[in-house]
Design an enzyme around this catalytic site. Structure first.
Site, PDB file in Angstrom:
ATOM      1  N   GLY A   8       0.814  -1.221   0.000  1.00 11.97           N
ATOM      2  CA  GLY A   8       0.000   0.000   0.000  1.00 11.97           C
ATOM      3  C   GLY A   8       0.840   1.260   0.000  1.00 11.97           C
ATOM      4  O   GLY A   8       0.469   2.273   0.589  1.00 11.97           O
ATOM      5  N   LEU A  10       1.439   3.556  -2.114  1.00 15.16           N
ATOM      6  CA  LEU A  10       0.941   4.761  -2.765  1.00 15.16           C
ATOM      7  C   LEU A  10      -0.291   5.321  -2.073  1.00 15.16           C
ATOM      8  O   LEU A  10      -0.889   6.288  -2.554  1.00 15.16           O
ATOM      9  CB  LEU A  10       0.623   4.487  -4.242  1.00 15.16           C
ATOM     10  CG  LEU A  10       1.778   3.973  -5.089  1.00 15.16           C
ATOM     11  CD1 LEU A  10       1.365   3.870  -6.552  1.00 15.16           C
ATOM     12  CD2 LEU A  10       3.010   4.848  -4.949  1.00 15.16           C
ATOM     13  N   GLY A  11      -0.673   4.727  -0.955  1.00 18.80           N
ATOM     14  CA  GLY A  11      -1.850   5.176  -0.225  1.00 18.80           C
ATOM     15  C   GLY A  11      -1.553   6.349   0.696  1.00 18.80           C
ATOM     16  O   GLY A  11      -0.445   6.877   0.746  1.00 18.80           O
ATOM     17  N   GLN A  12      -2.572   6.736   1.463  1.00 17.94           N
ATOM     18  CA  GLN A  12      -2.455   7.911   2.329  1.00 17.94           C
ATOM     19  C   GLN A  12      -1.361   7.740   3.375  1.00 17.94           C
ATOM     20  O   GLN A  12      -0.582   8.655   3.630  1.00 17.94           O
ATOM     21  CB  GLN A  12      -3.797   8.181   3.019  1.00 17.94           C
ATOM     22  CG  GLN A  12      -3.833   9.476   3.810  1.00 17.94           C
ATOM     23  CD  GLN A  12      -5.168   9.722   4.469  1.00 17.94           C
ATOM     24  OE1 GLN A  12      -5.922   8.792   4.738  1.00 17.94           O
ATOM     25  NE2 GLN A  12      -5.471  10.978   4.742  1.00 17.94           N
ATOM     26  N   ILE A  35      -0.622  -1.938  -5.925  1.00 19.98           N
ATOM     27  CA  ILE A  35      -1.286  -2.560  -7.077  1.00 19.98           C
ATOM     28  C   ILE A  35      -1.344  -1.604  -8.260  1.00 19.98           C
ATOM     29  O   ILE A  35      -1.585  -2.016  -9.392  1.00 19.98           O
ATOM     30  CB  ILE A  35      -2.701  -3.041  -6.694  1.00 19.98           C
ATOM     31  CG1 ILE A  35      -3.221  -4.053  -7.722  1.00 19.98           C
ATOM     32  CG2 ILE A  35      -3.656  -1.863  -6.521  1.00 19.98           C
ATOM     33  CD1 ILE A  35      -4.481  -4.773  -7.305  1.00 19.98           C
ATOM     34  N   ARG A  36      -1.129  -0.320  -8.002  1.00 16.87           N
ATOM     35  CA  ARG A  36      -1.188   0.684  -9.065  1.00 16.87           C
ATOM     36  C   ARG A  36       0.165   0.846  -9.748  1.00 16.87           C
ATOM     37  O   ARG A  36       1.204   0.683  -9.136  1.00 16.87           O
ATOM     38  CB  ARG A  36      -1.622   2.036  -8.491  1.00 16.87           C
ATOM     39  CG  ARG A  36      -3.067   2.073  -8.025  1.00 16.87           C
ATOM     40  CD  ARG A  36      -3.410   3.468  -7.534  1.00 16.87           C
ATOM     41  NE  ARG A  36      -2.853   3.732  -6.208  1.00 16.87           N
ATOM     42  CZ  ARG A  36      -2.638   4.949  -5.725  1.00 16.87           C
ATOM     43  NH1 ARG A  36      -2.860   6.009  -6.482  1.00 16.87           N
ATOM     44  NH2 ARG A  36      -2.162   5.102  -4.508  1.00 16.87           N
ATOM     45  N   TYR A 141     -15.756  -2.722   7.222  1.00 16.88           N
ATOM     46  CA  TYR A 141     -14.385  -2.324   7.552  1.00 16.88           C
ATOM     47  C   TYR A 141     -14.060  -2.693   8.995  1.00 16.88           C
ATOM     48  O   TYR A 141     -13.023  -3.301   9.285  1.00 16.88           O
ATOM     49  CB  TYR A 141     -14.217  -0.823   7.336  1.00 16.88           C
ATOM     50  CG  TYR A 141     -12.836  -0.301   7.669  1.00 16.88           C
ATOM     51  CD1 TYR A 141     -11.721  -0.702   6.939  1.00 16.88           C
ATOM     52  CD2 TYR A 141     -12.652   0.624   8.696  1.00 16.88           C
ATOM     53  CE1 TYR A 141     -10.452  -0.212   7.235  1.00 16.88           C
ATOM     54  CE2 TYR A 141     -11.393   1.121   8.991  1.00 16.88           C
ATOM     55  CZ  TYR A 141     -10.301   0.703   8.264  1.00 16.88           C
ATOM     56  OH  TYR A 141      -9.048   1.186   8.567  1.00 16.88           O
ATOM     57  N   LYS A 145     -11.377  -5.482  10.537  1.00 18.33           N
ATOM     58  CA  LYS A 145     -10.309  -5.103  11.454  1.00 18.33           C
ATOM     59  C   LYS A 145     -10.389  -5.901  12.761  1.00 18.33           C
ATOM     60  O   LYS A 145      -9.359  -6.333  13.298  1.00 18.33           O
ATOM     61  CB  LYS A 145     -10.367  -3.598  11.741  1.00 18.33           C
ATOM     62  CG  LYS A 145      -9.931  -2.753  10.556  1.00 18.33           C
ATOM     63  CD  LYS A 145      -8.518  -3.110  10.099  1.00 18.33           C
ATOM     64  CE  LYS A 145      -8.040  -2.274   8.946  1.00 18.33           C
ATOM     65  NZ  LYS A 145      -6.675  -2.657   8.493  1.00 18.33           N
TER      66      LYS A 145
END
Length: 324
Positions: A8, A10-12, A35-36, A141, A145
């Protein structure tokens, strides 16, 4: 940690995590994955690899090829987006976590797997929510978790996987755009304050939620992963927070710098319902005691840094109308 696989990236959280980890451990030590294909500036400066975390073999191969001793697993679908795509959220959040745990078991790696305040349900105490209490979430969500916390505990007890986790509150960041979380209104408010001087909140007044500025969140991950294992009394997730705020509190902090800022409300029933099921303020005392958690950013310091950074990002022609 010496060699790290970050999912992850490229995420926040991941976009800032990649930069900090490379600063601490060296560019070549951190394999950033997502994944991008498009790579943000934050993910550059070191090795990068495309990775679908639901592909267990690809996950294992990426970790093995980079000879990692730690996996920081951030790839997930966040709260509001997960409610819109519940089946995909379960497959990504739980499938990705299971592959991370199996990779850590097979390779003998450390693993960081984040949880969230979404793991608490409406019947958990809303004030001073303790470390150990009922976890009965009512969103996909939150369910993923809460289940993930139990799965991490299982792998620690059965396979002795050195897994560690935090229950993240809402995270405030100026680097990456919001990623579909319920607390993203805080990030949007700062951005709109700089760009147009007003914001319409989808979360109602008086809705208090825990928040933390991203540098504190990243520092807490590093601190936990570097902590002496003998001090840790739990493995699945520690409560962490820096502040409990509602939209009006953030607006008041912004008005110290931008007195004309206007806050309006247009409630999104979905995200408001999600927020209403979360605690107002959690108790992070276990993290303070067991691995010296210590946030440094309160609300006003967060506001000052967010506004200053967002201001610097404005085109030069738009800066003259704003006085900070």
């Amino acid at each position: 940690m010496k060699r790290i696989l970050l999912t992850g990236a490229l995420g926040q959280i991941g976009s800032e995590m990649a930069v900090k980890l490379r600063e601490l451990y060296g560019d070549d030590a951190v394999l950033a994955t997502d994944i991008r294909e498009d790579r943000s500036e934050a993910a550059q400066g070191g090795p990068f690899r495309l990775l679908d975390v639901t592909d267990g073999r690809a996950f294992h191969d990426a970790a093995r090829s980079h000879r990692v001793d730690a996996v920081i697993h951030l790839a997930a679908l966040l709260s509001a987006t997960a409610e819109a795509k519940p089946m995909f959220a379960w497959q990504l959040n739980m499938g990705g976590l299971l592959n991370a745990l199996e990779t850590a078991r097979e390779l003998g790696c450390q693993l960081f797997a984040p949880s969230s305040i979404a793991a608490f349900g409406p019947d958990a105490p809303r004030q001073g929510t303790p470390q150990d209490t009922s976890l009965r979430p009512v969103t996909m969500y939150g369910i993923s978790k809460a289940a993930g916390e139990q799965l991490c505990e299982y792998y620690y007890r059965k396979y002795d996987v050195d897994v560690r986790g935090l229950r993240f509150p809402g995270l405030v960041s100026h680097t990456a755009p919001p990623g579909g979380g319920t607390t993203d209104y805080a990030v949007e408010m700062y951005d709109y304050a700089i760009k147009c001087g007003r914001y319409t909140s989808y979360i109602g007044k008086g809705t208090f939620l825990d928040m933390m500025y991203m540098p504190d969140a990243i520092a807490s991950v590093v601190s936990l992963m570097e902590a002496d294992a003998s001090r840790l009394k739990r493995r699945s997730a520690y409560n962490v927070t820096a502040m409990s705020v509602d939209p009006e509190a953030i607006a008041a902090s912004i008005r110290r710098r931008l007195p004309e800022f206007e806050l309006r409300f247009d409630i999104d029933p979905l995200r408001q319902a999600i927020a209403d099921g979360w605690p107002d303020a959690i108790d992070a005392s276990a993290a303070y005691k067991e691995w010296d958690f210590q946030p440094v950013y309160d609300l006003d310091r967060t506001t000052d840094e967010m506004l200053a950074t967002l201001y610097r990002k404005l085109p030069d022609g738009e800066k003259g109308a704003i006085l900070l």
